[in-house]
Motif scaffolding. Structure first.
Motif, PDB file in Angstrom:
ATOM      1  N   ALA A 295       7.920  -2.848  -4.527  1.00  0.00           N
ATOM      2  CA  ALA A 295       8.848  -2.742  -3.135  1.00  0.00           C
ATOM      3  C   ALA A 295       9.525  -1.471  -3.268  1.00  0.00           C
ATOM      4  O   ALA A 295       9.512  -0.595  -2.234  1.00  0.00           O
ATOM      5  N   LYS A 296      10.132  -1.113  -4.164  1.00  0.00           N
ATOM      6  CA  LYS A 296      10.948   0.055  -4.423  1.00  0.00           C
ATOM      7  C   LYS A 296       9.948   1.439  -4.157  1.00  0.00           C
ATOM      8  O   LYS A 296      10.386   2.369  -3.604  1.00  0.00           O
ATOM      9  N   GLU A 297       8.827   1.380  -5.124  1.00  0.00           N
ATOM     10  CA  GLU A 297       7.822   2.539  -4.961  1.00  0.00           C
ATOM     11  C   GLU A 297       7.270   2.992  -3.490  1.00  0.00           C
ATOM     12  O   GLU A 297       7.285   3.856  -3.208  1.00  0.00           O
ATOM     13  N   ALA A 298       6.907   1.619  -2.890  1.00  0.00           N
ATOM     14  CA  ALA A 298       6.417   1.633  -1.474  1.00  0.00           C
ATOM     15  C   ALA A 298       7.518   2.445  -0.552  1.00  0.00           C
ATOM     16  O   ALA A 298       7.205   3.148   0.444  1.00  0.00           O
ATOM     17  N   GLY A 299       8.601   1.614  -0.762  1.00  0.00           N
ATOM     18  CA  GLY A 299       9.773   2.411   0.069  1.00  0.00           C
ATOM     19  C   GLY A 299       9.979   3.853  -0.084  1.00  0.00           C
ATOM     20  O   GLY A 299      10.189   4.554   0.924  1.00  0.00           O
ATOM     21  N   ASP A 300      10.139   4.085  -1.352  1.00  0.00           N
ATOM     22  CA  ASP A 300      10.394   5.731  -1.637  1.00  0.00           C
ATOM     23  C   ASP A 300       8.930   6.575  -1.249  1.00  0.00           C
ATOM     24  O   ASP A 300       9.364   7.554  -0.519  1.00  0.00           O
ATOM     25  N   LEU A 301       7.974   6.084  -1.205  1.00  0.00           N
ATOM     26  CA  LEU A 301       6.640   6.634  -0.750  1.00  0.00           C
ATOM     27  C   LEU A 301       6.710   6.943   0.691  1.00  0.00           C
ATOM     28  O   LEU A 301       6.224   8.032   1.246  1.00  0.00           O
ATOM     29  N   SER A 302       7.252   5.889   1.366  1.00  0.00           N
ATOM     30  CA  SER A 302       7.159   5.868   2.876  1.00  0.00           C
ATOM     31  C   SER A 302       8.110   6.945   3.486  1.00  0.00           C
ATOM     32  O   SER A 302       7.802   7.176   4.548  1.00  0.00           O
ATOM     33  N   THR A 303       9.136   7.429   2.665  1.00  0.00           N
ATOM     34  CA  THR A 303      10.018   8.328   3.221  1.00  0.00           C
ATOM     35  C   THR A 303       9.365   9.648   3.278  1.00  0.00           C
ATOM     36  O   THR A 303       9.970  10.475   4.263  1.00  0.00           O
ATOM     37  N   LEU A 304       8.330   9.950   2.842  1.00  0.00           N
ATOM     38  CA  LEU A 304       7.312  10.975   3.024  1.00  0.00           C
ATOM     39  C   LEU A 304       7.039  11.109   4.545  1.00  0.00           C
ATOM     40  O   LEU A 304       6.995  12.279   5.005  1.00  0.00           O
ATOM     41  N   PHE A 305       6.722  10.032   5.073  1.00  0.00           N
ATOM     42  CA  PHE A 305       6.379   9.926   6.639  1.00  0.00           C
ATOM     43  C   PHE A 305       7.894  10.695   7.498  1.00  0.00           C
ATOM     44  O   PHE A 305       7.327  11.280   8.308  1.00  0.00           O
ATOM     45  N   ASP A 306       8.776  10.097   6.910  1.00  0.00           N
ATOM     46  CA  ASP A 306      10.096  10.811   7.778  1.00  0.00           C
ATOM     47  C   ASP A 306      10.300  12.290   7.500  1.00  0.00           C
ATOM     48  O   ASP A 306      10.728  13.082   8.436  1.00  0.00           O
ATOM     49  N   VAL A 307      10.065  12.702   6.025  1.00  0.00           N
ATOM     50  CA  VAL A 307       9.918  14.147   5.742  1.00  0.00           C
ATOM     51  C   VAL A 307       9.050  14.924   6.939  1.00  0.00           C
ATOM     52  O   VAL A 307       9.568  16.138   7.410  1.00  0.00           O
ATOM     53  N   GLY A 308       7.949  14.414   7.223  1.00  0.00           N
ATOM     54  CA  GLY A 308       7.095  15.041   8.103  1.00  0.00           C
ATOM     55  C   GLY A 308       7.845  14.943   9.392  1.00  0.00           C
ATOM     56  O   GLY A 308       7.442  15.894  10.331  1.00  0.00           O
TER      57      GLY A 308
END
Length: 506
Positions: free
Chosen positions: A330-343
């Motif tokens: 859950a933590k890894e998926a949440g951290d990776l999903s932040t890249l969408f917001d960086v974009g």
């Protein structure tokens, strides 16, 4: 006797003072709306914790569940097979309430002091966000509790967007509005990133804190807003912005939006809005129908409905998608999903810059939407093949999906809310912003709901739904794109004619 300051020195001092106040308002409203989005994000991170694969975990010594129970680590009532539908219902409770409340919020925003309205909304939003997390510590397992909290939170969060856009619109004029608001609108992505990172700290232990901590921060920011927000430049003796240039010059300038795709000189809005400057009276708030008659409001509102459907589906379901498909925690998926917001941050700034340079808001949105459709298709099919490809495609998808969404909700809303047909009445800005974002919020409610219903049939079908919505958003702008192209051709022909006249004078 001391000599009086030269006029130039007075100008520099006044300019510096205005700039400082404008910078302060930009920063304050940035932090305000970042907090709103920060408090929305934890639910998407905690979803994979509410229902998870318990077979990979070691049972605690005091566990009282049946030994054959495979959902012992999930949180009731989300431990059933229909957990995706239940999680979708929780999302939808917030988003439907938000969509309905947004249409009402703009009307209140025009008639109440923004400082009181915004600060009260933030404090209440922090309270309801914290109450959702307290369900963990109070050991609440009733679906209606979480749904009710989300409905209340959705309603109070509608105080945010019309208020901050109106406040920024009061302080900033038309020049470079797309670029300034493109940077400013990164508060959405910054808030999502902060919400993801804060929620990720506690998601695998006491997930209730994933809501309580953002809730407390949001409430504190509400108090700061009450103490420091300045609604109008005139309140601190600053120079008000100029939303439109000289009328005679604007009439002759084909590149100006007032003469381009969003204008017609016989606009019915003139009937709905009184010319306060001529009459010397306080401007009246525009009616709902009067705001709808502003050229371009309906097209951009419907476009945002589908663009926001795509964006909010990513916002609420991307961590769970990554967790299910790539098998991350859950933590890894949440951290990776932040890249969408960086974009998303990059996309908002790019869209603002390009639309300012070309003076073509609709065309900029349309091109980014066209490019987003194949990129989402590729991300679904090859995006999880490796960590490098996943990172690159998530950022690109964030750029293309959130760029048009950011441009419409900021620069376009401010353009239309200060349209020349309103004769300088800034009171329309809150209503126009609420109509555009409220219509978009209908899509924001539909997207996660449809994702919850469709995802049990396969994630491929969810992405087909997102691509279809993206195409519809693009088609809704066709008329405005056509008018922008005509305005651009007219501008080129006039420029050529002027150059020819200078080269061969009579």
């Amino acid at each position: 006797m001391r000599s009086s300051l030269a006029p130039g020195v007075w100008f520099l001092r006044a300019f510096s003072r205005d700039s400082w106040f404008r910078g302060f308002i930009l920063l304050l409203t940035f932090l305000i709306y970042a907090c709103y989005h920060m408090s929305r994000k934890p639910i998407s991170i905690v979803k994979s914790r509410l229902h998870q694969n318990c077979s990979e975990l070691v049972r605690p010594g005091n566990d009282t569940h049946d030994p054959n129970d495979t959902t012992w680590c999930s949180w009731s009532p989300f431990d059933k097979d229909d957990y995706k539908e239940l999680l979708g219902a929780v999302d939808n409770a917030f988003l439907v309430a938000y969509a309905i409340g947004m249409f009402i919020s703009g009307i209140f925003g025009e008639r109440l002091p923004l400082r009181y309205y915004l600060s009260a909304g933030m404090v209440l939003s922090g309270l309801f966000t914290s109450l959702f997390g307290l369900g963990y510590f109070w050991n609440i397992h009733m679906l209606w509790y979480f749904v009710l909290i989300q409905i209340c939170n959705g309603l109070v969060q509608t105080t945010g967007w019309p208020s901050v856009v109106t406040c920024v619109g009061n302080w900033f004029g038309k020049g470079k509005r797309g670029f300034i608001m493109g940077i400013w609108n990164s508060h959405t992505s910054v808030g999502n990133i902060l919400g993801s990172l804060i929620a990720g700290v506690w998601v695998n232990q006491q997930w209730g804190l994933s809501f309580i901590v953002p809730g407390i921060i949001t409430a504190i920011m509400g108090i700061v807003t009450f103490l420091f927000l300045i609604e109008y430049p005139e309140d601190v003796d600053c120079t008000p912005p100029q939303h439109h240039g000289d009328p005679e010059k604007e009439r002759d300038n084909p590149e100006d939006p007032a003469n381009g795709p969003y204008s017609h000189r016989e606009s019915n809005v003139d009937i709905a809005v009184s010319s306060s400057k001529e009459q010397g009276t306080e401007p009246e708030a525009i009616s709902f129908l009067g705001a709808l008659k502003i050229p371009g409001v309906i097209e951009f509102s419907l476009c945002l409905l589908f663009a926001k459907l795509v964006s909010y589906t990513f916002l609420y379901w991307l961590p769970l998608y990554i967790s299910n498909v790539a098998h991350f925690s859950a933590k890894e998926a949440g951290d990776l999903s932040t890249l969408f917001d960086v974009g998303g941050i990059i996309g908002g700034i790019m869209a603002g810059l390009i639309s300012d340079y070309t003076n073509s808001r609709a065309t900029t949105c349309c091109i980014m939407l066209i490019l987003a459709a194949p990129m989402m298709f590729l991300y679904n099919y090859v995006g999880q093949s490796g960590i490098a490809s996943s990172i690159v495609m998530l950022i690109i998808c964030g750029v293309l999906v959130n760029g048009p969404y950011a441009l419409i909700t900021t620069a376009v809303s401010a353009d239309l809310g200060t349209h020349e047909s309103l004769k300088g009445n800034a009171k329309a800005l809150s209503t126009v912003t609420a109509i555009i974002d409220g219509t978009g919020s209908i899509g924001a409610a539909l997207g996660p709901l449809l994702a919850g219903l469709i995802s049990p049939t396969g994630w491929n079908n969810v992405f087909y739904m997102l691509i279809s919505a993206d195409v519809l958003a693009c088609l809704l702008l066709c008329r405005l794109v056509y008018k922008e192209i005509l305005a651009w051709k007219l501008s080129r022909s006039r420029s050529s004619g002027s150059s020819l006249a200078l080269t061969h004078p009579r």
